[in-house]
Enzyme design. Structure first.
Site, PDB file in Angstrom:
ATOM      1  N   GLY A  95      28.650  19.547 -28.114  1.00  0.00           N
ATOM      2  CA  GLY A  95      27.269  19.800 -28.494  1.00  0.00           C
ATOM      3  C   GLY A  95      26.310  19.054 -27.589  1.00  0.00           C
ATOM      4  O   GLY A  95      25.105  19.023 -27.817  1.00  0.00           O
ATOM      5  N   ASN A  96      26.862  18.444 -26.522  1.00  0.00           N
ATOM      6  CA  ASN A  96      26.073  17.622 -25.602  1.00  0.00           C
ATOM      7  C   ASN A  96      25.175  18.509 -24.726  1.00  0.00           C
ATOM      8  O   ASN A  96      25.664  19.287 -23.903  1.00  0.00           O
ATOM      9  CB  ASN A  96      27.032  16.793 -24.735  1.00  0.00           C
ATOM     10  CG  ASN A  96      26.319  15.822 -23.826  1.00  0.00           C
ATOM     11  OD1 ASN A  96      25.429  16.193 -23.070  1.00  0.00           O
ATOM     12  ND2 ASN A  96      26.731  14.571 -23.880  1.00  0.00           N
ATOM     13  N   ASP A 107      37.960  15.952 -21.025  1.00  0.00           N
ATOM     14  CA  ASP A 107      38.279  14.640 -21.582  1.00  0.00           C
ATOM     15  C   ASP A 107      38.381  13.692 -20.401  1.00  0.00           C
ATOM     16  O   ASP A 107      38.907  14.050 -19.343  1.00  0.00           O
ATOM     17  CB  ASP A 107      39.591  14.672 -22.376  1.00  0.00           C
ATOM     18  CG  ASP A 107      39.692  13.483 -23.318  1.00  0.00           C
ATOM     19  OD1 ASP A 107      38.746  13.263 -24.100  1.00  0.00           O
ATOM     20  OD2 ASP A 107      40.705  12.767 -23.282  1.00  0.00           O
TER      21      ASP A 107
END
Length: 201
Positions: free
Chosen positions: A8-9, A69
């Site tokens: 959601g960044n 990640d």
């Protein structure tokens, strides 16, 4: 084709839209969907966690999904903090807590042996299709004290020899040109058409 970012960044979303602006793809954030449950990052490697996150969003939406990640690997600590980079000093640890623990862990280690790297793995997933990953790394050293107040996380401790500065001293444009995430994204952009063909096939 639609591509959903497993985050959601807003900063990551804007970055991805800019990089893939010439590609025939509409990019969305997972925040644009209501039915996506938070993925459990149970992987032992950055690649495993990136795949878990991307596959979770792909399976929930039915669309192509992208996740990343990343973290810090320190050779003298056998690759730690690794996948625990964000919570090295505990579940609710802040950046300063993690940095302090890292400095304590390396207290007696001489500079030449304080080699480390930031690593980022980007995964692209699609329902019923094997995921594809791209990896970027950036090599450096861990200093004995923080320098610079830019960036976040371990940036003020991570010294990049070629730049002669820590990541905490670099402007965002400088950092992006050499960073682990920047390198992984470059590979993604260079291979994006092939990935699309693979996923659509």
């Amino acid at each position: 084709m639609k591509l959903v970012l497993a985050s959601g960044n807003q900063g990551k979303l804007n970055e991805l839209k800019a990089l893939l602006s010439k590609q025939p793809v509409e990019i969305y954030s997972m925040s644009d969907f209501n039915n996506i449950k938070e993925a459990q990052e149970t992987g032992k490697t950055f690649a495993e966690n990136a795949i878990i996150k991307a596959q979770n969003v792909a399976d929930s939406t039915g669309y192509l999904s992208l996740a990343d990640d990343s973290g810090l690997e320190v050779d003298a600590l056998d690759g730690a903090p690794g996948v625990y980079s964000a919570r090295y000093a505990g579940e609710n640890a802040c950046d300063q807590d993690n940095n302090n623990k890292l400095l304590r862990s390396l207290k007696d280690i001489p500079y030449k042996q304080r080699t480390a790297r930031f690593k980022c793995v980007i995964a692209i997933a699609y329902p019923d299709t094997p995921p594809v990953t791209f990896t970027g790394t950036c090599e450096g050293y861990i200093l004995r004290e923080p320098k610079g107040d830019r960036g976040f996380g371990y940036d003020p401790l991570f010294y990049h020899p070629d730049m002669g500065k820590t990541f905490g001293e670099l402007y965002q444009e400088e950092k992006s040109s050499i960073s682990h995430r920047g390198k992984a994204l470059e590979k993604l952009v260079a291979n994006f058409q092939d990935v699309m063909s693979l996923m659509e096939g």
